[in-house]
Scaffold this motif. Structure first.
Motif, PDB file in Angstrom:
ATOM      1  N   ASN A  65       6.339  -5.279 -44.987  1.00 35.58           N
ATOM      2  CA  ASN A  65       7.350  -6.034 -44.243  1.00 35.58           C
ATOM      3  C   ASN A  65       8.665  -5.271 -44.083  1.00 35.58           C
ATOM      4  OD1 ASN A  65       5.582  -8.068 -43.847  1.00 35.58           O
ATOM      5  ND2 ASN A  65       6.554  -9.534 -45.252  1.00 35.58           N
ATOM      6  N   ARG A  91       1.907 -10.981 -35.522  1.00 37.92           N
ATOM      7  CA  ARG A  91       3.093 -11.674 -35.014  1.00 37.92           C
ATOM      8  C   ARG A  91       4.337 -10.776 -35.056  1.00 37.92           C
ATOM      9  NH1 ARG A  91       5.858 -15.050 -36.667  1.00 37.92           N
ATOM     10  NH2 ARG A  91       6.061 -16.554 -35.017  1.00 37.92           N
ATOM     11  N   ARG A 104       5.139 -21.409 -36.656  1.00 39.08           N
ATOM     12  CA  ARG A 104       5.943 -20.178 -36.690  1.00 39.08           C
ATOM     13  C   ARG A 104       6.587 -19.845 -35.348  1.00 39.08           C
ATOM     14  NH1 ARG A 104       3.138 -15.731 -40.477  1.00 39.08           N
ATOM     15  NH2 ARG A 104       5.265 -15.031 -40.667  1.00 39.08           N
ATOM     16  N   PRO A 105       7.562 -20.642 -34.954  1.00 42.82           N
ATOM     17  CA  PRO A 105       8.227 -20.406 -33.657  1.00 42.82           C
ATOM     18  C   PRO A 105       9.096 -19.142 -33.671  1.00 42.82           C
ATOM     19  CG  PRO A 105       9.331 -22.160 -34.875  1.00 42.82           C
ATOM     20  CD  PRO A 105       8.160 -21.746 -35.713  1.00 42.82           C
ATOM     21  N   ILE A 106       9.551 -18.754 -32.484  1.00 38.04           N
ATOM     22  CA  ILE A 106      10.479 -17.608 -32.400  1.00 38.04           C
ATOM     23  C   ILE A 106      11.768 -18.024 -31.687  1.00 38.04           C
ATOM     24  CG2 ILE A 106       8.790 -15.725 -32.537  1.00 38.04           C
ATOM     25  CD1 ILE A 106       9.180 -15.586 -29.371  1.00 38.04           C
ATOM     26  N   ASP A 107      12.032 -19.349 -31.703  1.00 40.03           N
ATOM     27  CA  ASP A 107      13.208 -19.844 -30.975  1.00 40.03           C
ATOM     28  C   ASP A 107      14.520 -19.226 -31.461  1.00 40.03           C
ATOM     29  OD1 ASP A 107      12.394 -21.340 -33.245  1.00 40.03           O
ATOM     30  OD2 ASP A 107      13.826 -22.909 -32.791  1.00 40.03           O
ATOM     31  N   PHE A 108      14.641 -18.916 -32.752  1.00 40.62           N
ATOM     32  CA  PHE A 108      15.897 -18.324 -33.244  1.00 40.62           C
ATOM     33  C   PHE A 108      16.130 -16.946 -32.623  1.00 40.62           C
ATOM     34  CE2 PHE A 108      15.229 -20.480 -37.677  1.00 40.62           C
ATOM     35  CZ  PHE A 108      15.418 -21.718 -37.100  1.00 40.62           C
ATOM     36  N   VAL A 157      17.763 -22.114 -40.386  1.00 35.86           N
ATOM     37  CA  VAL A 157      17.233 -21.660 -41.681  1.00 35.86           C
ATOM     38  C   VAL A 157      17.136 -20.139 -41.578  1.00 35.86           C
ATOM     39  CG1 VAL A 157      15.906 -23.731 -42.289  1.00 35.86           C
ATOM     40  CG2 VAL A 157      14.828 -21.969 -40.915  1.00 35.86           C
ATOM     41  N   SER A 208      15.912 -16.690 -41.086  1.00 35.92           N
ATOM     42  CA  SER A 208      14.648 -16.127 -40.593  1.00 35.92           C
ATOM     43  C   SER A 208      14.667 -14.619 -40.821  1.00 35.92           C
ATOM     44  CB  SER A 208      14.507 -16.427 -39.098  1.00 35.92           C
ATOM     45  OG  SER A 208      13.550 -15.566 -38.521  1.00 35.92           O
ATOM     46  N   VAL A 209      13.606 -14.110 -41.421  1.00 43.64           N
ATOM     47  CA  VAL A 209      13.553 -12.684 -41.760  1.00 43.64           C
ATOM     48  C   VAL A 209      13.461 -11.831 -40.496  1.00 43.64           C
ATOM     49  CG1 VAL A 209      12.272 -10.902 -42.999  1.00 43.64           C
ATOM     50  CG2 VAL A 209      12.515 -13.177 -44.007  1.00 43.64           C
ATOM     51  N   THR A 210      12.398 -12.013 -39.717  1.00 44.94           N
ATOM     52  CA  THR A 210      12.278 -11.172 -38.518  1.00 44.94           C
ATOM     53  C   THR A 210      13.334 -11.558 -37.474  1.00 44.94           C
ATOM     54  OG1 THR A 210      10.481 -12.607 -37.778  1.00 44.94           O
ATOM     55  CG2 THR A 210       9.841 -10.515 -38.772  1.00 44.94           C
ATOM     56  N   THR A 268       7.353 -17.238 -50.487  1.00 41.96           N
ATOM     57  CA  THR A 268       6.176 -17.935 -49.948  1.00 41.96           C
ATOM     58  C   THR A 268       4.957 -17.007 -49.933  1.00 41.96           C
ATOM     59  OG1 THR A 268       5.249 -19.017 -47.993  1.00 41.96           O
ATOM     60  CG2 THR A 268       7.013 -17.462 -47.585  1.00 41.96           C
ATOM     61  N   ASP A 269       5.197 -15.700 -49.793  1.00 41.33           N
ATOM     62  CA  ASP A 269       4.078 -14.742 -49.739  1.00 41.33           C
ATOM     63  C   ASP A 269       3.386 -14.559 -51.091  1.00 41.33           C
ATOM     64  OD1 ASP A 269       4.439 -14.411 -47.058  1.00 41.33           O
ATOM     65  OD2 ASP A 269       5.378 -12.439 -47.176  1.00 41.33           O
ATOM     66  N   ILE A 324       8.659 -23.304 -47.026  1.00 38.00           N
ATOM     67  CA  ILE A 324       8.990 -22.419 -45.894  1.00 38.00           C
ATOM     68  C   ILE A 324       8.059 -22.679 -44.704  1.00 38.00           C
ATOM     69  CG2 ILE A 324       9.254 -20.008 -45.114  1.00 38.00           C
ATOM     70  CD1 ILE A 324      11.210 -20.566 -47.318  1.00 38.00           C
ATOM     71  N   PHE A 325       6.764 -22.681 -44.951  1.00 38.64           N
ATOM     72  CA  PHE A 325       5.810 -22.872 -43.855  1.00 38.64           C
ATOM     73  C   PHE A 325       4.972 -24.128 -44.078  1.00 38.64           C
ATOM     74  CE2 PHE A 325       6.232 -18.141 -43.781  1.00 38.64           C
ATOM     75  CZ  PHE A 325       6.817 -18.048 -42.531  1.00 38.64           C
ATOM     76  N   ARG A 333       0.503 -24.035 -45.229  1.00 39.62           N
ATOM     77  CA  ARG A 333       0.189 -22.779 -45.910  1.00 39.62           C
ATOM     78  C   ARG A 333      -0.606 -23.043 -47.193  1.00 39.62           C
ATOM     79  NH1 ARG A 333       3.725 -17.207 -46.754  1.00 39.62           N
ATOM     80  NH2 ARG A 333       1.947 -15.952 -46.208  1.00 39.62           N
TER      81      ARG A 333
HETATM   82  C1  UD1 Z   1       8.632 -13.019 -42.586  1.00 36.99           C
HETATM   83  C2  UD1 Z   1       7.570 -12.178 -43.250  1.00 36.99           C
HETATM   84  C3  UD1 Z   1       6.484 -13.068 -43.850  1.00 36.99           C
HETATM   85  C4  UD1 Z   1       7.116 -14.115 -44.778  1.00 36.99           C
HETATM   86  C5  UD1 Z   1       8.252 -14.849 -44.089  1.00 36.99           C
HETATM   87  C6  UD1 Z   1       9.026 -15.757 -45.024  1.00 36.99           C
HETATM   88  C7  UD1 Z   1       7.599 -10.127 -41.975  1.00 36.99           C
HETATM   89  C8  UD1 Z   1       6.927  -9.250 -41.002  1.00 36.99           C
HETATM   90  N1  UD1 Z   1       7.009 -11.282 -42.247  1.00 36.99           N
HETATM   91  O1  UD1 Z   1       8.016 -13.745 -41.520  1.00 36.99           O
HETATM   92  O2  UD1 Z   1       5.577 -12.260 -44.572  1.00 36.99           O
HETATM   93  O3  UD1 Z   1       6.131 -15.053 -45.149  1.00 36.99           O
HETATM   94  O4  UD1 Z   1       9.203 -13.911 -43.536  1.00 36.99           O
HETATM   95  O5  UD1 Z   1       9.510 -15.040 -46.100  1.00 36.99           O
HETATM   96  O6  UD1 Z   1       8.635  -9.785 -42.511  1.00 36.99           O
HETATM   97  N2  UD1 Z   1      11.649 -20.241 -37.999  1.00 36.99           N
HETATM   98  C9  UD1 Z   1      11.969 -21.031 -36.920  1.00 36.99           C
HETATM   99  N3  UD1 Z   1      12.296 -20.401 -35.742  1.00 36.99           N
HETATM  100  C10 UD1 Z   1      12.305 -19.046 -35.605  1.00 36.99           C
HETATM  101  C11 UD1 Z   1      11.965 -18.250 -36.721  1.00 36.99           C
HETATM  102  C12 UD1 Z   1      11.645 -18.885 -37.912  1.00 36.99           C
HETATM  103  O7  UD1 Z   1      11.976 -22.265 -36.996  1.00 36.99           O
HETATM  104  O8  UD1 Z   1      12.608 -18.552 -34.517  1.00 36.99           O
HETATM  105  C13 UD1 Z   1      11.305 -20.870 -39.292  1.00 36.99           C
HETATM  106  C14 UD1 Z   1       9.849 -20.621 -39.685  1.00 36.99           C
HETATM  107  O9  UD1 Z   1       8.976 -21.564 -39.104  1.00 36.99           O
HETATM  108  C15 UD1 Z   1       9.920 -20.751 -41.184  1.00 36.99           C
HETATM  109  C16 UD1 Z   1      11.296 -20.156 -41.508  1.00 36.99           C
HETATM  110  O10 UD1 Z   1      12.035 -20.216 -40.308  1.00 36.99           O
HETATM  111  O11 UD1 Z   1       9.901 -22.100 -41.553  1.00 36.99           O
HETATM  112  C17 UD1 Z   1      11.290 -18.755 -42.047  1.00 36.99           C
HETATM  113  O12 UD1 Z   1      10.472 -17.945 -41.234  1.00 36.99           O
HETATM  114  P1  UD1 Z   1      10.784 -16.410 -40.963  1.00 36.99           P
HETATM  115  O13 UD1 Z   1      11.659 -15.895 -42.046  1.00 36.99           O
HETATM  116  O14 UD1 Z   1      11.257 -16.234 -39.567  1.00 36.99           O
HETATM  117  O15 UD1 Z   1       9.352 -15.744 -41.095  1.00 36.99           O
HETATM  118  P2  UD1 Z   1       8.911 -14.406 -40.391  1.00 36.99           P
HETATM  119  O16 UD1 Z   1      10.104 -13.568 -40.128  1.00 36.99           O
HETATM  120  O17 UD1 Z   1       7.986 -14.711 -39.270  1.00 36.99           O
END
Ligand code: UD1
Length: 418
Positions: free
Chosen positions: A23, A92, A121-125, A161, A163-165, A304-305, A327-328, A331
């Protein structure tokens, strides 16, 4: 497709080397899109996911070569700005090219990831953040097309919240934007710090490293980076938990125990001996494991991982454990499979109540996602009899040479064609 066969109920013993973090490597590789010249990234694990992002970069016009665990990437002649469904559906994290492509080329077209085994797992953020920075966004035919007239411009972005990515994408977009970008409630995972270090070494101006407020002042151009991928804390945690579940003792080298504060505390509370010596960590299971409760949280909370793997450990602990996934949604795919091995687990909303039993029994089980698969391996190592895990391509997405490392710990594992 391959399956993994484990003859369980053998204590683990030995020493293994932890690989670079999947990651962390993925955003570091995506960040090479930001500047021409050869980028050098050390300690890159050779995984299905790292190969996928390199295949994606190749379709954009990048060149790369591997020298051992060092990766060299050059993105001078980018001639495409589309991440196709074929690639995004297998990973993703392909969404990580959106921010840097938009920053460097002013346009990007990326397939929407859609749902996946562990929830919507949306990408709205990611999209809202880029919009705030002046991008025009179009959602059509399952793709998001983003473009900007001249340059992205700074803005204030607040994540509901962390978001990592999402944080990584906005960071990569902001380093070449005009003016100042502030990310509030940013994620603080160590993989983000690794990316911030890479971007700073390229000439980016970023303040607030390791905090939930990152301030980025855009620069005109960046130079190529040389950076080392941090050790994989989830791989480290998985092997710590495996030793706790199967018994025995092991030394994990080339890791960073300071990236696992909550896991180490929880494992100690469960009765394991965990000794942290800077860049290696020793674990042993002297007595019976006690049940503990956990709730997954953003870093530095319990990851969560590692939730699925910890559930395998708790299925053999003394007492009742409540494991809450915050988180998810959805899961708990591993629960049904762990139950096939005899585990006593009930799901109540986003919590799993695990009643520890004396023995798990080997069974045929199916991997459904990366970390669920890892929990089945952990359970299989401790279970009496033979466990056959099918669809292990999930494991190969995130664990470098897992069978080899387990063998080095004395496990009886082998891969077979299904
Ligand atoms: C990353 C990790 C994944 C890990 C997760 C949480 C990578 C490549 N993947 O995933 O292994 O399980 O962090 O530690 O680094 N959310 C929204 N909208 C968004 C983005 C996120 O509502 O646009 C929510 C998600 O549904 C979730 C929370 O935010 O509930 C955290 O998710 P996020 O940190 O974004 O997970 P990823 O970056 O996809």
């Amino acid at each position: 497709m391959d399956k993994l066969i484990i003859e369980g109920a053998r204590k683990l013993q030995g020493e293994i080397r932890i690989s670079g973090a999947k990651n962390a490597a993925l955003p570091l590789i995506a960040a090479t899109l930001l500047a021409p010249g050869w980028h050098v990234i050390h300690n890159v694990p050779d995984l299905r996911d790292t190969r996928t992002i390199l295949a994606l970069l190749e379709t954009l016009g990048a060149e790369w070569k591997r020298e051992g665990s060092t990766l060299l990437v050059k993105t001078d002649s980018l001639n495409n700005f589309e991440a196709s469904y074929e690639l995004v559906k297998t990973m993703r994290a392909s969404i990580l090219v959106l921010g840097p492509l938009l920053a460097r080329m002013g346009k990007a077209r990326v397939s929407l990831p859609g749902g996946c085994a562990i929830g919507a797992r949306p990408i709205d953020f990611h999209l809202l953040g880029l919009k705030k920075m002046g991008a025009s966004l179009d959602l059509e035919d399952g793709y998001v097309t983003a473009s900007v007239k001249k340059k992205l411009s700074g803005g204030t972005i607040y994540f509901d919240v962390p978001s990592v990515t999402g944080t990584e994408n906005i960071l990569m977009a902001a380093v070449l934007a005009k003016g100042e970008t502030v990310i509030k409630n940013a994620a603080r995972e160590p993989e983000i710090t690794n990316l911030v270090d890479m971007l700073i070494s390229m000439g980016a101006r970023i303040a607030g490293k390791d905090t939930d407020r990152l301030t980025i002042n855009g620069v005109k151009s960046l130079k190529p980076a040389e950076i080392t991928t941090i050790p994989d804390r989830i791989e480290t945690g998985t092997y710590l938990i495996a030793v706790g579940t199967a018994g025995g003792e092991a030394n994990l080298t080339h890791c960073n125990p300071s990236h696992l504060p909550s896991l180490i505390e929880k494992l100690r509370a469960a009765g394991l001996t965990v000794k942290d010596s800077g860049n290696s960590i020793y674990v042993s299971r002297p007595a019976k494991v006690q049940s503990i409760d956990i709730k997954t949280q953003p870093y530095p909370g319990f990851p969560t991982d590692l939730q699925a793997q910890l559930m395998a450990l708790m299925s053999l602990a003394t007492g009742l454990s409540v494991i809450t996934e915050a988180i998810f949604e959805n899961r708990f795919m591993h629960v049904a499979e762990l139950k096939r091995m005899g585990a006593e687990i009930k799901i109540n909303g986003n919590s799993a109540i695990v009643k520890g039993i004396a023995q798990l029994k080997g069974a045929q089980v199916m991997a459904t996602d990366l970390r669920a698969s890892a929990s089945l391996v952990v359970a299989g190592l401790a279970a009496h009899g033979v466990t056959e895990i099918s669809r292990i391509y999930h494991l190969e997405r995130g664990y470098e040479d897992m069978a080899g490392k387990l063998k080095a710990l004395g496990a009886r594992v082998r891969k077979e064609k299904e």
